[in-house]
Design a protein around this motif. Sequence first.
Motif, PDB file in Angstrom:
ATOM      1  N   GLY A 211      22.176  62.682  38.408  1.00 16.54           N
ATOM      2  CA  GLY A 211      22.252  62.786  39.864  1.00 16.54           C
ATOM      3  C   GLY A 211      20.958  63.094  40.563  1.00 16.54           C
ATOM      4  O   GLY A 211      20.959  63.472  41.746  1.00 16.54           O
ATOM      5  N   GLY A 212      19.833  62.967  39.863  1.00 22.06           N
ATOM      6  CA  GLY A 212      18.552  63.248  40.501  1.00 22.06           C
ATOM      7  C   GLY A 212      18.206  62.221  41.568  1.00 22.06           C
ATOM      8  O   GLY A 212      18.670  61.083  41.533  1.00 22.06           O
ATOM      9  N   ALA A 213      17.380  62.628  42.522  1.00 24.18           N
ATOM     10  CA  ALA A 213      16.965  61.738  43.595  1.00 24.18           C
ATOM     11  C   ALA A 213      16.016  60.668  43.057  1.00 24.18           C
ATOM     12  O   ALA A 213      15.167  60.946  42.211  1.00 24.18           O
ATOM     13  CB  ALA A 213      16.283  62.527  44.702  1.00 24.18           C
ATOM     14  N   ALA A 214      16.181  59.456  43.548  1.00 21.73           N
ATOM     15  CA  ALA A 214      15.302  58.361  43.122  1.00 21.73           C
ATOM     16  C   ALA A 214      13.959  58.464  43.830  1.00 21.73           C
ATOM     17  O   ALA A 214      13.844  59.018  44.923  1.00 21.73           O
ATOM     18  CB  ALA A 214      15.959  57.024  43.431  1.00 21.73           C
ATOM     19  N   GLY A 215      12.940  57.943  43.190  1.00 17.63           N
ATOM     20  CA  GLY A 215      11.634  57.866  43.831  1.00 17.63           C
ATOM     21  C   GLY A 215      11.618  56.747  44.863  1.00 17.63           C
ATOM     22  O   GLY A 215      12.638  56.099  45.119  1.00 17.63           O
ATOM     23  N   ASP A 216      10.480  56.515  45.450  1.00 19.84           N
ATOM     24  CA  ASP A 216      10.342  55.478  46.467  1.00 19.84           C
ATOM     25  C   ASP A 216       9.618  54.270  45.884  1.00 19.84           C
ATOM     26  O   ASP A 216       8.895  54.369  44.890  1.00 19.84           O
ATOM     27  CB  ASP A 216       9.549  56.003  47.672  1.00 19.84           C
ATOM     28  CG  ASP A 216      10.272  57.150  48.379  1.00 19.84           C
ATOM     29  OD1 ASP A 216      11.522  57.189  48.320  1.00 19.84           O
ATOM     30  OD2 ASP A 216       9.586  57.999  48.979  1.00 19.84           O
ATOM     31  N   LEU A 217       9.810  53.123  46.530  1.00 17.78           N
ATOM     32  CA  LEU A 217       9.087  51.903  46.179  1.00 17.78           C
ATOM     33  C   LEU A 217       8.062  51.642  47.275  1.00 17.78           C
ATOM     34  O   LEU A 217       8.394  51.623  48.463  1.00 17.78           O
ATOM     35  CB  LEU A 217      10.057  50.727  46.073  1.00 17.78           C
ATOM     36  CG  LEU A 217       9.432  49.328  45.960  1.00 17.78           C
ATOM     37  CD1 LEU A 217       8.592  49.226  44.698  1.00 17.78           C
ATOM     38  CD2 LEU A 217      10.518  48.255  45.976  1.00 17.78           C
ATOM     39  N   PHE A 218       6.817  51.470  46.877  1.00 20.67           N
ATOM     40  CA  PHE A 218       5.744  51.192  47.826  1.00 20.67           C
ATOM     41  C   PHE A 218       5.175  49.808  47.545  1.00 20.67           C
ATOM     42  O   PHE A 218       4.822  49.495  46.402  1.00 20.67           O
ATOM     43  CB  PHE A 218       4.629  52.237  47.712  1.00 20.67           C
ATOM     44  CG  PHE A 218       5.022  53.605  48.206  1.00 20.67           C
ATOM     45  CD1 PHE A 218       4.913  53.929  49.547  1.00 20.67           C
ATOM     46  CD2 PHE A 218       5.506  54.562  47.325  1.00 20.67           C
ATOM     47  CE1 PHE A 218       5.273  55.192  50.008  1.00 20.67           C
ATOM     48  CE2 PHE A 218       5.863  55.824  47.767  1.00 20.67           C
ATOM     49  CZ  PHE A 218       5.748  56.141  49.112  1.00 20.67           C
ATOM     50  N   LEU A 219       5.069  49.003  48.591  1.00 26.58           N
ATOM     51  CA  LEU A 219       4.448  47.699  48.490  1.00 26.58           C
ATOM     52  C   LEU A 219       3.083  47.769  49.168  1.00 26.58           C
ATOM     53  O   LEU A 219       2.983  48.072  50.351  1.00 26.58           O
ATOM     54  CB  LEU A 219       5.322  46.632  49.166  1.00 26.58           C
ATOM     55  CG  LEU A 219       6.709  46.436  48.546  1.00 26.58           C
ATOM     56  CD1 LEU A 219       7.519  45.448  49.366  1.00 26.58           C
ATOM     57  CD2 LEU A 219       6.586  45.956  47.102  1.00 26.58           C
ATOM     58  N   ARG A 220       2.050  47.515  48.394  1.00 28.60           N
ATOM     59  CA  ARG A 220       0.681  47.595  48.898  1.00 28.60           C
ATOM     60  C   ARG A 220       0.245  46.251  49.450  1.00 28.60           C
ATOM     61  O   ARG A 220       0.290  45.225  48.762  1.00 28.60           O
ATOM     62  CB  ARG A 220      -0.269  48.024  47.782  1.00 28.60           C
ATOM     63  CG  ARG A 220      -1.713  48.204  48.227  1.00 28.60           C
ATOM     64  CD  ARG A 220      -2.627  48.500  47.054  1.00 28.60           C
ATOM     65  NE  ARG A 220      -2.264  49.753  46.396  1.00 28.60           N
ATOM     66  CZ  ARG A 220      -1.558  49.837  45.266  1.00 28.60           C
ATOM     67  NH1 ARG A 220      -1.142  48.742  44.674  1.00 28.60           N
ATOM     68  NH2 ARG A 220      -1.272  51.004  44.729  1.00 28.60           N
ATOM     69  N   VAL A 221      -0.197  46.230  50.698  1.00 29.71           N
ATOM     70  CA  VAL A 221      -0.587  44.994  51.361  1.00 29.71           C
ATOM     71  C   VAL A 221      -1.903  44.464  50.803  1.00 29.71           C
ATOM     72  O   VAL A 221      -2.889  45.197  50.717  1.00 29.71           O
ATOM     73  CB  VAL A 221      -0.716  45.206  52.886  1.00 29.71           C
ATOM     74  CG1 VAL A 221      -1.340  43.987  53.565  1.00 29.71           C
ATOM     75  CG2 VAL A 221       0.648  45.531  53.489  1.00 29.71           C
ATOM     76  N   ARG A 222      -1.883  43.189  50.411  1.00 27.74           N
ATOM     77  CA  ARG A 222      -3.108  42.493  50.005  1.00 27.74           C
ATOM     78  C   ARG A 222      -3.158  41.192  50.796  1.00 27.74           C
ATOM     79  O   ARG A 222      -2.216  40.398  50.748  1.00 27.74           O
ATOM     80  CB  ARG A 222      -3.109  42.218  48.501  1.00 27.74           C
ATOM     81  CG  ARG A 222      -3.134  43.484  47.672  1.00 27.74           C
ATOM     82  CD  ARG A 222      -3.172  43.206  46.189  1.00 27.74           C
ATOM     83  NE  ARG A 222      -4.414  42.558  45.787  1.00 27.74           N
ATOM     84  CZ  ARG A 222      -4.872  42.586  44.528  1.00 27.74           C
ATOM     85  NH1 ARG A 222      -4.200  43.239  43.605  1.00 27.74           N
ATOM     86  NH2 ARG A 222      -5.999  41.985  44.214  1.00 27.74           N
TER      87      ARG A 222
END
Length: 320
Positions: A211-222
């Motif tokens: 039940g732990g919180a999920a991390g985030d997904l980051f999309l880096r702009v190129r």
Amino acid sequence: MRFKDYYETLGVPKTATEAEIKKAFRKLARQHHPDVVKERDKKSAEAKFKEINEAYEVLSDPEKRKKYDTLGADWERGGSARQAPPNWQDFAKSGAGGGREGGVEFHFGGTGFSDFFETYFGGRGRGGGSPFTDFQVGPDGGNFGSPARGHDVEADIMVTLDEAINGSKRQVSLRRSDTNKTETYSIRIPAGVHEGQLIRLAGQGERVGRGGAAGDLFLRVRFAQHPDFRVEGQDLVHDHEVKPWVAVLGGEVRVPTLEGSVRLKIPAGTQNNQRFRLKERGLTRAGGGRGDLYVVAGIETPAGITPEQRKLWEKLAELG
């Protein structure tokens, strides 16, 4: 994950020079740029344009190209110059992980970059996430019993200069190897986005048990490579060939901008590599307004001349 032959994508031999690679990219990019193809062909053109950009992203960078050529050192084995090297998958396993987080691999679609590119040359990887490994520690040295937060995950997203100016909406898919389910997200690329900016999808990163919180997904702009412009901060640079008589006598030329071509006055006596500034024709600045477009004059030298032209040049040489 499929091996990518970037030389084949650009239609150049492995021995191609930097100038030949650039010329091939510009030709193909203009041919397949989504802004210049017919509406019915836009989808296929966008896919091809992204493949061309990815290949040029690697082969135009000396360090990336050297790494790629090392990976492909065994291409000649087996009698085919287009054959993927037999050890390329082992090469991948020895790399940075290519999207593997805690045994889970992340495969993306719609970002403009292939899994192959992300594995070797992209920014995909694990972010900071929680500093705790299992349970958060309470003030008395005990624990709260709450599971740790999953790590953040990062990947690249290819953004065209037009998208950077006007913004857009994109569909990005994500498949996790532990579930093999494809999740699709609608991503808003804000107008004025800049190179390296992170677009955050909250709670879509690494997931943890209990039940732990999920991390985030980051999309880096190129930014996608453009056949007409180079990016310098929020400014754009366009190299424009100028006829020698125009440089000497002055005149007008048409130069491209992101909004269409415009006329630029070339003053008499223009020098090679002289810059001309078109105000606020660049990319959007963080604080508002836009950068500038700089046109760099390259004096075009005739590759061949007729006997009559030679006499005229010799006459000029005498007068000079």
